[in-house]
Design a protein around this motif. Structure first.
Motif, short mmCIF file in Angstrom:
data_model
loop_
_atom_site.label_atom_id
_atom_site.label_comp_id
_atom_site.label_asym_id
_atom_site.label_seq_id
_atom_site.Cartn_x
_atom_site.Cartn_y
_atom_site.Cartn_z
N HIS A 117 0.84 -1.20 0.00
CA HIS A 117 0.00 0.00 0.00
C HIS A 117 0.88 1.26 0.00
CE1 HIS A 117 -3.32 2.65 0.75
NE2 HIS A 117 -2.70 3.13 1.80
N ASP A 121 -0.10 -0.01 -4.97
CA ASP A 121 -1.47 -0.50 -4.78
C ASP A 121 -2.36 -0.25 -6.00
OD1 ASP A 121 -2.87 2.26 -3.18
OD2 ASP A 121 -0.72 1.98 -3.32
N ALA A 122 -1.95 0.57 -6.94
CA ALA A 122 -2.72 0.78 -8.16
C ALA A 122 -2.80 -0.51 -8.99
CB ALA A 122 -2.12 1.90 -9.00
N LEU A 124 -3.81 -3.22 -8.02
CA LEU A 124 -5.06 -3.89 -7.66
C LEU A 124 -6.17 -3.61 -8.67
CD1 LEU A 124 -5.08 -3.23 -3.82
CD2 LEU A 124 -4.64 -5.40 -4.97
N ASP A 125 -6.15 -2.43 -9.27
CA ASP A 125 -7.18 -2.09 -10.26
C ASP A 125 -7.05 -2.88 -11.55
OD1 ASP A 125 -8.20 -0.22 -8.48
OD2 ASP A 125 -6.94 1.39 -9.28
N THR A 126 -5.92 -3.51 -11.78
CA THR A 126 -5.68 -4.23 -13.03
C THR A 126 -5.83 -5.74 -12.90
OG1 THR A 126 -3.30 -4.51 -12.67
CG2 THR A 126 -4.02 -2.43 -13.68
#
Length: 160
Positions: A117, A121-122, A124-126
């Motif tokens: 984090h 952590d971006a 996670l969107d993919t």
């Protein structure tokens, strides 16, 4: 459950999630301090049957992982032994829950993203909703990454 404080505010606009923790006495105390909004299920890869304190005034029964009902659980956090990670992953996947593995075993799997984090952590969107497994780095690597990430952002570090 602990009340929110200026240091530990309650999350805003975040839906409560149901959580299962495997090998997680320390995490239970941290969640209580953060005023977790959702149900918490304490699991043990062994037999279960014990109780664990959760916050100042709550005690949770510890259930055996093999027989616990994970229906409705959104996230399983595994901080137990690496030898139990595969069975924890299988149970989490069968329940449709995300697995956050802190045992170290999935940190070595190139098909499992290693998430920290505030650093990446971006990612996670993919992620595909099919696998639903993420790993967290070892505590020392995580601490170093948190310290080095702002330096990298400012100066594009190549080696440390």
């Amino acid at each position: 459950m602990a009340k929110p404080s200026p240091r530990n505010p309650a999350p805003r606009n975040v839906a409560p999630r149901n959580l299962a923790l495997v090998g997680a006495t320390t995490l239970l105390h941290a969640l209580a301090d953060q005023a977790w909004r959702g149900e918490v299920l304490a699991l043990d890869a062994g037999r279960g049957g014990d109780d664990v304190s959760y916050g100042e005034d709550r005690v949770l029964p510890v259930e055996a992982l093999d027989t616990a009902d994970l229906a409705g659980v959104d996230v399983v956090i595994h901080v137990g032994a690496p030898r139990d990670a595969a069975s924890v992953a299988k149970r989490a996947q069968a329940a449709g829950a995300w697995l956050i593995d802190a045992s170290g075993i999935y940190a070595l799997d190139p098909s499992v993203p290693l998430i920290l984090h505030g650093v990446n952590d971006a990612v996670l969107d993919t992620l595909s909703p099919d696998k639903k497994i993420i790993a967290v780095p070892h505590a020392l690597a995580g601490a170093l990454s948190l310290a080095l990430n702002p330096l990298h952002q400012a100066a594009m570090l190549k080696t440390v």
